[in-house]
Enzyme design. Sequence first.
Site, short mmCIF file in Angstrom:
data_model
loop_
_atom_site.label_atom_id
_atom_site.label_comp_id
_atom_site.label_asym_id
_atom_site.label_seq_id
_atom_site.Cartn_x
_atom_site.Cartn_y
_atom_site.Cartn_z
N SER A 165 -16.62 66.63 -21.89
CA SER A 165 -15.86 66.52 -23.49
C SER A 165 -15.75 68.26 -23.20
O SER A 165 -15.59 68.63 -21.62
CB SER A 165 -17.35 67.67 -24.03
OG SER A 165 -16.50 68.12 -24.88
N TYR A 207 -24.60 70.85 -27.39
CA TYR A 207 -23.71 69.65 -27.29
C TYR A 207 -22.72 70.40 -26.09
O TYR A 207 -22.88 69.10 -25.21
CB TYR A 207 -22.32 69.65 -28.30
CG TYR A 207 -20.99 69.10 -28.30
CD1 TYR A 207 -21.70 67.13 -28.30
CD2 TYR A 207 -20.32 68.82 -27.23
CE1 TYR A 207 -20.96 66.25 -27.84
CE2 TYR A 207 -19.17 68.26 -27.33
CZ TYR A 207 -19.44 66.32 -27.74
OH TYR A 207 -18.47 65.31 -27.44
#
Length: 267
Positions: free
Chosen positions: A148, A161
Amino acid sequence: MTYLDKAFDLSGTVAVVTGAGSGMGRVGSEVLAEAGAKVVVADIDTARIDETVAAITAAGGTAKGKQVDVSQKASVDDLVDFAVAEFGRIDSMLNVAGVPHNVDVVDVTEEDLDRIIGINLKGTFFGCQAAMRAMLPQGSGAIVNVASSIIDLPFQGYSVYGMTKAGVTMLTRVLAAEAGPHGIRVNTIAPGSTVSGFIDRHRFNDKGEPDPERLERYVSNMKATSPLGLMGEPIDQAYLLLYLVAPASKFVTGNTFRANGGNARPW
């Protein structure tokens, strides 16, 4: 065949895609199938598996569905065994499955910590591990993991995350070094903000009611991080997935690719 045809022809190959029931996993599966790959569509949601398989077959492609819980090693091993049993080999493994998490460090529960690590990091590790076992005897293959843009920009609330996605990028680099001598390539994509199920949590308020204004604020904030003033679409990532498993990228391994609109700043 032209140079371009040869570069992106996946005829006769087999691809396994986790998280293939929606978003970039689904669109990526459809793109790979269109390029000629036989695709094993894997997801935890059986209804979404059926939808992706139906879309591929309706377009003239070949696909088989298999439920998987990537946080469980046995389930991932079973997925790879299924693919080999159905199609005889695996040429590409795309570890797309993942879940978002947006909670400040002080409020993260141990249960959530274990869940996010289990899916995003351990799930990717298990996928790499299982794919390697299938690819080593054939001396070829391509693995693509999904990180990401959070690995580059510190967004408030994305500690867990971000930790998992940073771990995915390092896993990719190490595995590329281990796998290269066996003819196996390993790369990562690090998507920017993308209109997909990942942003569903921004569609509702704290009471679970639809909140168009909250979604609009989120989309505006995300567009503001890009010099292009855009949010991505799943197809933007799907094209990267195709490139990284196709002959076009035969000299590419151990790298992280970013279709992120030029993400320039956190919000």
